[in-house]
Design an enzyme around this catalytic site. Sequence first.
Site, short mmCIF file in Angstrom:
data_model
loop_
_atom_site.label_atom_id
_atom_site.label_comp_id
_atom_site.label_asym_id
_atom_site.label_seq_id
_atom_site.Cartn_x
_atom_site.Cartn_y
_atom_site.Cartn_z
N VAL A 1 27.35 51.21 64.89
CA VAL A 1 27.09 49.80 65.18
C VAL A 1 27.14 49.65 66.70
CG1 VAL A 1 28.24 47.54 65.09
CG2 VAL A 1 27.88 48.86 63.00
N CYS A 2 26.11 49.10 67.30
CA CYS A 2 26.04 48.98 68.76
C CYS A 2 27.10 48.02 69.28
CB CYS A 2 24.67 48.46 69.16
SG CYS A 2 24.61 48.03 70.91
N ILE A 3 27.89 48.47 70.25
CA ILE A 3 29.00 47.65 70.73
C ILE A 3 28.54 46.35 71.37
CG2 ILE A 3 29.19 48.95 72.92
CD1 ILE A 3 32.28 48.39 72.68
N ALA B 1 27.37 44.09 68.67
CA ALA B 1 28.52 43.76 67.82
C ALA B 1 29.39 42.70 68.48
CB ALA B 1 29.34 45.01 67.52
#
Lengths: 130, 134, 102
Positions: free
Chosen positions: A77-79, A82
């Site tokens: 999940v892309c920080i 996110a």
Amino acid sequence: MKYSIMVNEGPYTHQASDTALQFCKAALEADCEIFRVFFYHDGVNNGTRFTVPPQDDRNIQKEWSKLAEAHEIDLVVCIAAAQRRGIMDAAESKRQGLSGDNIAPGFRISGLGQLIEGGIIADRQLVFGD
Amino acid sequence: MATKNFMFVNRKAPYGTVYALESLEVVLIGAAFEQNVSLAFIGDGVYQIAKNQKTDGIGMKNFSPTYKALGDYEVTKLYVEKESLEARGLTLDDLMDLTWEDEDEDYAEKPSIILVSSTELAAVMDEQEVVLSF
Amino acid sequence: MSTLHTVNKSPFERDSLALCVRLASKGHAILLIEDGVFGAMAGTDHSDMVKNAMETASVYVLGPDLAARGMSEDRVIDGIQVVDYSGFVDLTKRHDTCQSWL
């Protein structure tokens, strides 16, 4: 054949995540490898463990978590995406002084570099979105 | 690591959706990986690099200045489809002046925007190994 | 190099299919998935565009997405091949690059 998959949309609102799941299952059945699934934009919402969909319908988050566990697939999940949308793991939540975290099993939060790396390392990059 | 031809395809206008902003973020991070990167602006994507974006009235951050940094990140090939511009009554003059400095030519400033016809863009796309669409 | 293009939006909703057709090259393949499957149907305002595209690229449609939407395979444009998800996987193997038209 090694695949890198990008999922740009969250669960239920768009078919993207479902199609990505079906593709991954078919690829695994054909003895291919899923190197990484990278969730971007609203796709990060696939990674919350707090969804409670109706009992008579598929549970998209659990499908991803199950698939990841069975086949050791890296779900990222892309920080940045996110943080915008409130998907947190324990470490990030603590860092931000928030009261809880919601990341689902089998998902990890990491940077956009993981997406680019996937594209470099895999034989094929697929994008599922709107 | 291998070097691949990466293309980022932009077809959506800015601000109405988040895709323009978040795809730009991928390009900037991706620049560190020293791949052969190009961007394509097609359809409403051409609006992403329109001049004079002023966003105070809608309460959103104007991220268009970030496109100017692409040259410094060695992202120097921004393909803009001619047909998409023309359909929208736009010309190159309506787009931001995006440039890069060619260190092989004494840091001469060169335009990053490459105006192409559909046929030319199709040929460029045919060379790509990794295509990210947003 | 040959590309597998996927189009997931209906041609009645968005210009994704038209743009894909405009930018695909000879020997490429186009796979219609999700709401994109409506582009495979005969007798629509977009059928001629798709038939013309078939002179450049092979066109496929994802059967499960057709069935989900109540679209009969009988009414698909002649020459468009219906594939399932394993056919989708095969197509990605046969072509060097995958490009999504969202």
